[in-house]
Design an enzyme around this catalytic site. Structure first.
Site, PDB file in Angstrom:
ATOM      1  N   ASN A   7       0.840  -1.199   0.000  1.00 52.70           N
ATOM      2  CA  ASN A   7       0.000   0.000   0.000  1.00 52.70           C
ATOM      3  C   ASN A   7       0.876   1.249   0.000  1.00 52.70           C
ATOM      4  O   ASN A   7       1.301   1.730   1.054  1.00 52.70           O
ATOM      5  CB  ASN A   7      -0.900  -0.028   1.247  1.00 52.70           C
ATOM      6  CG  ASN A   7      -1.712   1.253   1.419  1.00 52.70           C
ATOM      7  OD1 ASN A   7      -1.642   2.172   0.592  1.00 52.70           O
ATOM      8  ND2 ASN A   7      -2.470   1.333   2.497  1.00 52.70           N
ATOM      9  N   ARG A  73      -2.592  -1.804  -3.535  1.00 49.82           N
ATOM     10  CA  ARG A  73      -3.524  -0.687  -3.540  1.00 49.82           C
ATOM     11  C   ARG A  73      -3.166   0.208  -4.721  1.00 49.82           C
ATOM     12  O   ARG A  73      -2.018   0.641  -4.854  1.00 49.82           O
ATOM     13  CB  ARG A  73      -3.408   0.129  -2.256  1.00 49.82           C
ATOM     14  CG  ARG A  73      -4.220   1.417  -2.307  1.00 49.82           C
ATOM     15  CD  ARG A  73      -4.112   2.187  -1.017  1.00 49.82           C
ATOM     16  NE  ARG A  73      -4.848   3.433  -1.058  1.00 49.82           N
ATOM     17  CZ  ARG A  73      -4.375   4.598  -0.613  1.00 49.82           C
ATOM     18  NH1 ARG A  73      -3.154   4.668  -0.083  1.00 49.82           N
ATOM     19  NH2 ARG A  73      -5.106   5.686  -0.686  1.00 49.82           N
ATOM     20  N   HIS A 162      -9.516   6.937  -1.459  1.00 51.98           N
ATOM     21  CA  HIS A 162      -9.620   6.320  -0.126  1.00 51.98           C
ATOM     22  C   HIS A 162     -10.781   5.338  -0.051  1.00 51.98           C
ATOM     23  O   HIS A 162     -11.252   5.004   1.043  1.00 51.98           O
ATOM     24  CB  HIS A 162      -9.787   7.372   0.993  1.00 51.98           C
ATOM     25  CG  HIS A 162      -8.563   8.212   1.216  1.00 51.98           C
ATOM     26  ND1 HIS A 162      -8.615   9.583   1.308  1.00 51.98           N
ATOM     27  CD2 HIS A 162      -7.255   7.877   1.354  1.00 51.98           C
ATOM     28  CE1 HIS A 162      -7.389  10.060   1.495  1.00 51.98           C
ATOM     29  NE2 HIS A 162      -6.544   9.043   1.521  1.00 51.98           N
ATOM     30  N   ARG A 221      -1.018  18.984   0.652  1.00 54.34           N
ATOM     31  CA  ARG A 221      -1.927  19.388  -0.437  1.00 54.34           C
ATOM     32  C   ARG A 221      -2.890  20.464   0.049  1.00 54.34           C
ATOM     33  O   ARG A 221      -3.384  20.403   1.172  1.00 54.34           O
ATOM     34  CB  ARG A 221      -2.728  18.173  -0.929  1.00 54.34           C
ATOM     35  CG  ARG A 221      -1.899  17.202  -1.732  1.00 54.34           C
ATOM     36  CD  ARG A 221      -2.630  15.893  -2.003  1.00 54.34           C
ATOM     37  NE  ARG A 221      -2.045  14.807  -1.245  1.00 54.34           N
ATOM     38  CZ  ARG A 221      -2.544  13.588  -1.153  1.00 54.34           C
ATOM     39  NH1 ARG A 221      -3.662  13.283  -1.774  1.00 54.34           N
ATOM     40  NH2 ARG A 221      -1.949  12.658  -0.431  1.00 54.34           N
ATOM     41  N   GLU A 363      -6.953  -0.809   5.227  1.00 54.36           N
ATOM     42  CA  GLU A 363      -6.917  -0.975   3.771  1.00 54.36           C
ATOM     43  C   GLU A 363      -6.297  -2.319   3.412  1.00 54.36           C
ATOM     44  O   GLU A 363      -6.728  -2.989   2.474  1.00 54.36           O
ATOM     45  CB  GLU A 363      -6.068   0.148   3.149  1.00 54.36           C
ATOM     46  CG  GLU A 363      -6.730   1.515   3.205  1.00 54.36           C
ATOM     47  CD  GLU A 363      -5.756   2.668   2.974  1.00 54.36           C
ATOM     48  OE1 GLU A 363      -4.584   2.576   3.399  1.00 54.36           O
ATOM     49  OE2 GLU A 363      -6.171   3.675   2.385  1.00 54.36           O
TER      50      GLU A 363
HETATM   51  C1  LIG Z   1      -5.542   9.063  -2.066  1.00 59.12           C
HETATM   52  C2  LIG Z   1      -4.574   9.469  -1.014  1.00 59.12           C
HETATM   53  O1  LIG Z   1      -4.335  10.621  -0.815  1.00 59.12           O
HETATM   54  O2  LIG Z   1      -4.024   8.448  -0.301  1.00 59.12           O
HETATM   55  P1  LIG Z   1      -3.011   8.587   0.948  1.00 59.12           P
HETATM   56  O3  LIG Z   1      -3.779   9.283   1.995  1.00 59.12           O
HETATM   57  O4  LIG Z   1      -2.684   7.157   1.340  1.00 59.12           O
HETATM   58  O5  LIG Z   1      -1.828   9.356   0.477  1.00 59.12           O
HETATM   59 MG   LIG Z   2      -3.077   6.139   3.473  1.00 62.57          MG
END
Ligand SMILES: CC(=O)OP(=O)(O)O
Ligand SMILES: [Mg+2]
Ligand SMILES: Nc1ncnc2c1ncn2[C@@H]1O[C@H](COP(=O)(O)OP(=O)(O)O)[C@@H](O)[C@H]1O
Length: 382
Positions: A7, A73, A162, A221, A363
């Site tokens: 993952n 994943r 997610h 982000r 997950e």
């Molecule tokens: C889709 C995503 O941002 O996944 P992660 O939180 O595992 O980085």
């Molecule tokens: Mg994650």
């Protein structure tokens, strides 16, 4: 079946070896580990090799047979992948085509598939997609109001992510609350973060969009912003790659508080540092706003669920989010919220309008089960 699960998240690579025929989830977990594998250091693949070396040693240490299959994943499956699939050259090429829509994640999954294929050339590999659970989102919630040719070209729409975590959290929540059909709001808050409205067990809306950049304030982000910000940055001379880097790697908590790690941000906020307090407030407020909206979408939610590294572990963050939701009648029990327990549990008061739960994200268990189920069907068909 013994399944090795890989993952790759945006900040780490998590790996589990699971036995899907064990009587319960705890017994089925044979080993697990995690290495830091920051997205901007992935070209070296050092993190991947470190994980594989550790895996080899642990599998040898188990003294019995190693994995019989590998489950991956994959964050972006586009419109093509609604269910888990066997990894083939064609599947890898389709995942690669989707990489611009999940630049932090899809290339990492391909690296994992390549490396696993070289290490265990005889094992079947299965891809399980984050986007698949969200295919039930209705068109009016999935579409962006832009001209049709732009939609057709890519297609530019909400996919949501997610999904593996949210679907598993819903299964665990429905079992915990003993309900046949779950209405819930699920906040997966890790380094990446999103919130999903679930009606009768199906996703009906989610905060991430065409890419995992939309929605909540995350580790690095930005989440939602006025698209004009992008235009302004470009007018000031930034290239598309630079804007991408700025919004995916240099924004969020990191931009406001100087660290993408929620533990560091909380400690700084505890010392009264204004930027850290602002970052915490921005992240919590944004999530609370989505939850308030989704409580209308879901209609009579049976639960608000916190999952993911932050959702599961940060009582400070949960208290801030639920604090905004008092007008909806939500209330946390301070003792339950601050108790340090890694299991599914209720953290709200008995007076709360609906229960607030902490549900450990799993997950890897979901991926292992999907992998074993797909391969069992394939064997039956032969
Ligand atoms: C889709 C995503 O941002 O996944 P992660 O939180 O595992 O980085
Ligand atoms: Mg994650
Ligand atoms: N005890 C804790 N308190 C606050 N935040 C925590 C705690 N433990 C982990 N976290 C946060 O969880 C985040 C990582 O979540 P995780 O779901 O593992 O990320 P990803 O899968 O996206 O790599 C980090 O920001 C980390 O600081």
């Amino acid at each position: 079946m013994r399944v090795l699960v890989l993952n790759p998240g945006s900040s780490s690579l998590k790996y589990h070896l699971r036995d899907t025929s064990a009587p319960d989830a705890a017994a089925g977990l044979l080993m697990s580990g995690q290495v830091d594998w920051p997205a901007d250091e992935r070209s070296s693949q050092d993190g991947l090799h470190a994980a594989f070396d550790e895996l080899d040693a642990t599998i040898k240490g188990l003294g019995s047979s190693g994995p019989a299959a590998i489950g991956h994943r994959v964050v972006h499956g586009g419109l093509r992948f609604n269910t888990p699939v066997r990894v083939t050259a064609d599947v890898i090429s389709a995942i690669e085509d989707l990489s611009p829509l999940a630049p932090l994640h899809n290339p990492a999954s391909i690296a994992c598939m390549d490396a696993a294929g070289r290490r265990w050339p005889d094992l079947p590999q299965v891809a399980v997609f984050d986007t698949a659970f969200h295919r039930s989102i209705p068109e009016f919630a999935a579409r962006y109001a832009i001209p049709e040719d732009a939609y057709q070209a890519h297609p530019v729409r909400r996919y949501g992510f997610h999904g593996i975590s949210v679907e598993m959290a819903c299964r665990d929540t429905a079992e915990f609350l003993d309900v046949a059909s779950l209405n819930a709001i699920v906040a997966h808050v890790g380094n990446g973060a999103s919130v999903t409205a679930v009606k009768n067990g199906l996703s009906v809306d989610t905060s991430m969009g065409m890419t995992p950049l939309e929605g909540l304030v995350m580790g690095t982000r930005s989440g939602d912003l006025d698209p004009s910000v992008v235009l302004l940055l470009q007018q000031e001379g930034a290239t598309a790659d630079e804007v991408d880097h700025l919004l995916n790697h240099q924004s969020g908590l990191l931009a406001v508080a100087g660290s993408a790690d929620m533990r560091t941000v909380e400690r700084a906020a505890g010392r009264g540092e204004p930027q850290a307090r602002l970052a915490l407030d921005m992240a919590a407020y944004r999530l609370a706003k989505y939850i308030a909206a989704y409580s209308m979408v879901v209609d009579q939610p049976g639960a608000l669920v916190f999952t993911g590294g932050v959702g599961e572990n940060s009582h400070i963050f949960r208290a801030k989010v639920v604090g905004w939701l008092a007008p909806l009648g939500l209330a946390l029990d301070q003792g339950l919220n601050t108790a340090d327990q890694a299991r599914i549990r209720t953290i709200s008061t008995t007076e709360s309008a609906f229960p607030v739960l902490v549900v450990p994200s799993d997950e890897e268990r979901a991926i292992a089960e999907s992998t074993a189920a797909l391969l069992a069907t394939a064997v039956r068909k032969v």
